[in-house]
Design a protein around this motif. Sequence first.
Motif, short mmCIF file in Angstrom:
data_model
loop_
_atom_site.label_atom_id
_atom_site.label_comp_id
_atom_site.label_asym_id
_atom_site.label_seq_id
_atom_site.Cartn_x
_atom_site.Cartn_y
_atom_site.Cartn_z
N GLN A 154 36.04 28.01 91.74
CA GLN A 154 34.74 28.53 91.30
C GLN A 154 34.30 29.62 92.28
N LEU A 155 34.08 30.83 91.75
CA LEU A 155 33.58 31.94 92.55
C LEU A 155 32.08 32.09 92.27
N THR A 156 31.28 32.13 93.32
CA THR A 156 29.83 32.28 93.16
C THR A 156 29.36 33.47 93.98
N ILE A 157 28.60 34.34 93.33
CA ILE A 157 27.97 35.48 93.99
C ILE A 157 26.47 35.20 93.99
N SER A 158 25.87 35.21 95.18
CA SER A 158 24.42 35.00 95.32
C SER A 158 23.84 36.18 96.07
N ALA A 159 22.64 36.57 95.70
CA ALA A 159 21.98 37.67 96.39
C ALA A 159 20.46 37.46 96.37
N THR A 160 19.81 37.96 97.40
CA THR A 160 18.36 37.91 97.48
C THR A 160 17.85 39.32 97.68
N GLN A 161 16.83 39.66 96.93
CA GLN A 161 16.21 40.98 97.03
C GLN A 161 14.79 40.77 97.52
N ASN A 162 14.42 41.45 98.60
CA ASN A 162 13.12 41.21 99.20
C ASN A 162 12.33 42.50 99.30
N PHE A 163 11.21 42.56 98.60
CA PHE A 163 10.35 43.75 98.64
C PHE A 163 9.04 43.49 99.34
N THR A 164 8.95 42.44 100.12
CA THR A 164 7.70 42.19 100.84
C THR A 164 7.65 43.16 102.01
N ARG A 206 -0.55 48.48 90.64
CA ARG A 206 0.46 47.71 89.92
C ARG A 206 1.54 47.33 90.92
N ARG A 207 1.98 46.09 90.87
CA ARG A 207 3.05 45.64 91.77
C ARG A 207 4.00 44.76 90.96
N GLU A 208 5.15 45.32 90.65
CA GLU A 208 6.14 44.61 89.85
C GLU A 208 7.36 44.20 90.67
#
Length: 135
Positions: A63-73, A84-86
């Motif tokens: 099982q191959l798993t790709i995880s990522a976190t995107q942080n715009f704080t 507006r903050r999306e």
Amino acid sequence: MTDRIPKNLQGASEELSGRTMNHFWQDRQIATDIKEYPDRYEILADLPGVTKENILVHYDAEQLTISATQNFTENDTDDGHYLRRERATASFQRSFAIKNIVAEEITAKYENGVLLLRLPKRTPNLTTGKIITVQ
């Protein structure tokens, strides 16, 4: 809220809402291309706006798993305020079942928002098994 919508449009409203949510979750997935070669698989995964440090690739039990976190704080120490903050912190994950891979030789390269994974195939061992002598 559905009491305000005419009965003949209630199903259409729910259908549109369902479609909108499906598109929302589809847009939040990691878009990938998987290509097979005689000796390997290559996976291209789009991760725009993600830093290399926020990507985790894990291969275990086929099982191959790709995880990522995107942080715009961001530090909001200036005098401005959002109209507006999306953009917000988000996590993404995709998993794939990929068999017969040499896990120790998997390579990963991240450039311009695209993750390239190379997964070498395990060479089939034609001498496995045992010939049983019939007596």
